[in-house]
Motif scaffolding. Structure first.
Motif, short mmCIF file in Angstrom:
data_model
loop_
_atom_site.label_atom_id
_atom_site.label_comp_id
_atom_site.label_asym_id
_atom_site.label_seq_id
_atom_site.Cartn_x
_atom_site.Cartn_y
_atom_site.Cartn_z
N ARG A 187 0.85 -1.20 0.00
CA ARG A 187 0.00 0.00 0.00
C ARG A 187 0.88 1.25 0.00
N THR A 243 -2.45 8.47 6.16
CA THR A 243 -3.49 8.08 7.10
C THR A 243 -3.98 9.24 7.95
N GLN A 314 8.56 -9.26 4.95
CA GLN A 314 7.41 -8.50 5.43
C GLN A 314 7.80 -7.05 5.69
N LYS A 316 6.84 -3.69 7.55
CA LYS A 316 6.04 -3.35 8.74
C LYS A 316 6.01 -1.84 8.94
N CYS A 317 4.79 -1.34 9.04
CA CYS A 317 4.62 0.08 9.29
C CYS A 317 4.41 0.30 10.78
N ILE A 318 4.94 1.38 11.29
CA ILE A 318 4.78 1.66 12.72
C ILE A 318 3.32 1.95 13.06
N GLU A 319 2.53 2.24 12.04
CA GLU A 319 1.09 2.41 12.28
C GLU A 319 0.44 1.12 12.74
N GLY A 320 1.08 0.01 12.42
CA GLY A 320 0.54 -1.27 12.89
C GLY A 320 0.33 -2.30 11.80
N TRP A 321 0.19 -1.86 10.54
CA TRP A 321 -0.08 -2.85 9.50
C TRP A 321 1.21 -3.41 8.93
N SER A 322 1.07 -4.54 8.25
CA SER A 322 2.25 -5.19 7.66
C SER A 322 1.82 -5.92 6.41
N PRO A 399 14.21 -5.05 6.25
CA PRO A 399 13.26 -5.69 7.17
C PRO A 399 13.67 -5.53 8.63
N TYR A 402 11.34 -0.22 10.69
CA TYR A 402 9.98 0.14 10.30
C TYR A 402 10.00 0.85 8.96
N LEU A 435 13.64 -3.27 14.24
CA LEU A 435 12.73 -4.38 14.50
C LEU A 435 13.48 -5.64 14.94
#
Lengths: 435, 247
Positions: A187, A243, A314, A316-322, A399, A402, A435
């Motif tokens: 995204r 967002t 993967q 990973k966004c610090i917003e929470g989605w991955s 990886p 974030y 991470l």
């Protein structure tokens, strides 16, 4: 309450006296006695029924729990002394009327209650002090002057956590990789430094701090003078949203700077001297290059000459989605091999700094995480060349960090001796983001 | 003072909660509050864009049917969550250490003092717990005898310690999913670890609600003992001190 407080000293003294002197308390008012009885009733509390039941069972099966009656060490000491007391008192007691005996129990109970009140007062005073101290501590933490939009104790905690993480994990672990079937289109999230479509022909990667740079053919005495050209047409294949904006505007072209704005920006960028850089929320980077900095100007062909690598990891966004994404490009480690950092007093600079061509977005990294085998300079995603909002023609994927560290549309790579500025760090996020 | 306690008293002061347990219990209360609150501030960042990319981790549903995605907008507004992500991150990654250290200290104290014997379910605790629950639901009149904690409490308090451990483990799995990828994999992957972390937090909220209700119902004497350590008990009730000596 008042009355109770007034009574304190008397209670304290009476409780410290031997049993025989409890007569001092016998002058209690009827009111006090009822209260004592009430408290006694309450002492069963919600478990009043339970305790009665328990008591009856204990009576029925004296050996059931194998536990003798005494309450605690002090009480048991007392019990040990009890036989004598009982003996001494027996003769007298037999003569006592039942009413007197009840009064004796009430007086004794009153002593227990008095002792309880002392404990209660003391402990609640300590508790109140602790609550005040706790609140004070929290207030102190939150109200401290901010260091890059974090109260400094919390900023310090970020840094300590990073130090612990580096020490414990050594950052050598490899992120898990996945089968291609699990990979999806990433995204788009965050378009800082990407809002205008960049003319691919005008792309160069500025590299500063390379060993013996001036002897290389790609060397130029002022990399900041390179003119990036922007296309004044809507070439967006996908619409970025960030967002922090409500859905309605995310679906409009409001994200795109109007054509006139683009033109203006392009003119500022391209005229002699530098345009204002860092026009997004975090402002200009403190690590951006001063005019007249010498370095290399690389083309995409130079980068593609390095071995091509693929990776399915993967994101990973610090917003929470991955999301699991299929990446392709060259290893940053290979890039560092090809364009090694210049040493200062025999030591390699510890940091790497990257920014977009317009300087709107920028990131700082530890040198060693750039050498991690999974740190990629990405040219393709999901089997296709990068698109504008994914950072064409060159972006970073690691990886071990974030997403906000995985800069898109890299215009500059510079080897730094001091910790470089970082876009989201200035807005309160952690610089390390490991991470 | 206790020496002067007359033998004819019908009640006595019982040392119920050791000082260390009381401190750690009360320190834990604001810590859990801070962790859950800051966690929600962080979590808002993902829920915010649900309109665009409905997130799969915190949805409640079966198969393809989604009942609800947490949380509704009014809830976020009520707790002032919007745009406080960095505050949440700062608090979460600062106080996590205190939460962890307090929890570790608590478990160590239980282990070395022997107090764990009051807490860990034993033979018959399950039956006891069922009977206590039935009593609480007014389906049964009498509760079985108990010393410090009944069966239901043993399960609840041991369970909540395990939940605390689960919080630390799933938290680490989310915090360092690359460096500690084996742990993340063990928990079922990154998204699963996040799911677990979130629902454990919800479990803490549920525990808190039940716990506070029960404390209110149990009355002042019981509540006070968690502050002063002493509880007033009838002399013919089972003695905690005697049980401690029997260990």
């Amino acid at each position: 309450m008042q009355e109770q407080e007034d009574r304190d000293p008397k209670e304290l003294s009476s409780a410290d006296h031997p049993i025989g002197e409890t007569g001092i308390c016998s002058g209690k008012t009827a009111k006090e006695e009822t209260r004592a009885a009430d408290e006694q009733k309450m002492s069963g509390g919600g478990t009043a029924g339970k305790s009665e039941a328990a008591a009856s069972i204990v009576e029925e099966q004296p050996g059931a729990s194998g536990i003798p009656a005494p309450a605690d060490p002090e009480a048991s000491e007392h019990d040990a002394a009890e036989p004598e007391a009982l003996e001494a008192g027996t003769a007298e007691r037999t003569k006592e009327s039942p009413a007197k005996e009840t009064a004796g129990i009430e007086n004794s109970d009153a002593q227990v209650l008095a002792a309880s009140r002392r404990y209660t007062r003391r402990s609640f005073a300590v508790a109140a002090a602790a609550v005040a101290a706790g609140y004070g501590l929290y207030h102190w933490v939150e109200s401290n002057p901010a260091d890059e939009m974090q109260p400094w104790p919390l900023r310090r905690a970020f840094q300590s956590n990073a130090a612990i993480s580096r020490w414990v994990f050594r950052e050598r672990a490899l992120a898990p990789t996945y089968p291609l079937s699990r990979a999806r289109e990433l995204r788009v999230n965050g378009v800082y430094g990407l809002k205008m479509a960049l003319d691919p022909e005008s792309y160069r990667l500025q590299v500063v701090g390379v060993q013996d740079a001036s002897r290389r053919p790609e060397y130029t005495s002022d990399v900041t003078a390179w003119q990036y050209r922007y296309l004044d047409k809507k070439t967006m294949e996908d619409r970025g949203h960030d967002t922090k904006t409500p859905p309605r505007s995310a679906h409009t072209a409001a994200k795109m700077a109007p054509g006139s704005m683009m033109k203006q920006a392009e003119q500022r960028e391209n005229r002699a001297g530098r345009m204002p850089r860092g026009l997004e929320e975090a402002g200009e980077s403190r690590s951006t290059l001063p005019v007249g900095t010498g370095g290399l100007l690389l083309t995409m062909d130079d980068i593609r000459r390095l071995p091509r690598r693929e990776l399915i990891t993967q994101f990973k966004c610090i917003e929470g989605w991955s999301e699991i994404v299929h990446w392709a490009g060259v290893r940053m480690a290979d890039f560092l091999e090809e364009y090694p950092p210049e040493k200062y007093d025999g030591a390699e600079p510890r940091f790497v700094y990257m920014e977009t061509p317009d300087g709107d977005y920028y990131n700082g990294y530890d040198m060693n995480i750039c050498r991690h085998p999974q740190t990629l300079l990405v040219t393709e995603m999901m089997g296709a060349p990068l698109t504008q909002y994914h950072g064409a023609p060159l972006r970073l994927h690691m990886p071990t960090k974030y997403g906000y560290k995985q800069i898109k549309r890299i215009g500059l790579i510079s080897y730094n001796r001091s910790r470089p500025d970082d876009y989201w760090t200035k807005l309160g996020y952690d610089w390390y983001a490991g991470l | 003072m206790m020496k002067t306690q007359p033998s004819k008293a019908s009640i006595r002061l019982e040392r119920k909660h050791p000082l260390a347990i009381r401190w750690m219990h009360w320190v834990n209360f604001p810590l859990i509050f801070l962790m859950i609150w800051s966690g929600l501030l962080i979590y808002w960042n993902d829920s915010d864009n649900a309109y665009h990319h409905p997130h799969a981790v915190y949805r409640v549903g079966i198969g393809g049917v989604t009942l609800v995605r947490l949380f509704p907008a009014w809830f976020w507004k009520a707790i002032h969550a919007p745009f406080h992500v960095t505050q949440g991150l700062g608090i979460h990654f600062f106080f996590m250490w205190f939460f962890a250290l307090n929890g570790i200290a608590y478990v160590l104290f239980l282990a070395f003092s022997g107090e764990w014997r009051f807490l860990v379910p034993e033979k018959g605790s399950l039956r006891d717990a069922i009977q206590v629950t039935l009593t609480d639901l007014h389906l049964r009149k009498e509760v079985p005898p108990q010393t410090k904690y009944n069966g239901a409490q043993r399960f609840a308090y041991t369970g909540v310690i395990l939940m605390g451990l689960g919080m630390l483990v799933s938290g680490l799995a989310i915090y360092k999913p690359t460096q500690a990828h084996w742990l993340t994999a063990l928990l079922g992957g990154y998204e699963m670890a996040r799911w677990e972390h979130f629902w454990l937090a919800m479990g803490f909220v549920a525990f808190f609600l039940v716990h506070v209700t029960q404390v209110v119902l149990a009355g002042w004497n019981n509540f006070r003992s968690m502050v002063s350590g002493r509880e007033i008990r009838a002399t013919n009730e089972p003695s905690l001190e005697a049980e401690r000596r029997s260990w």
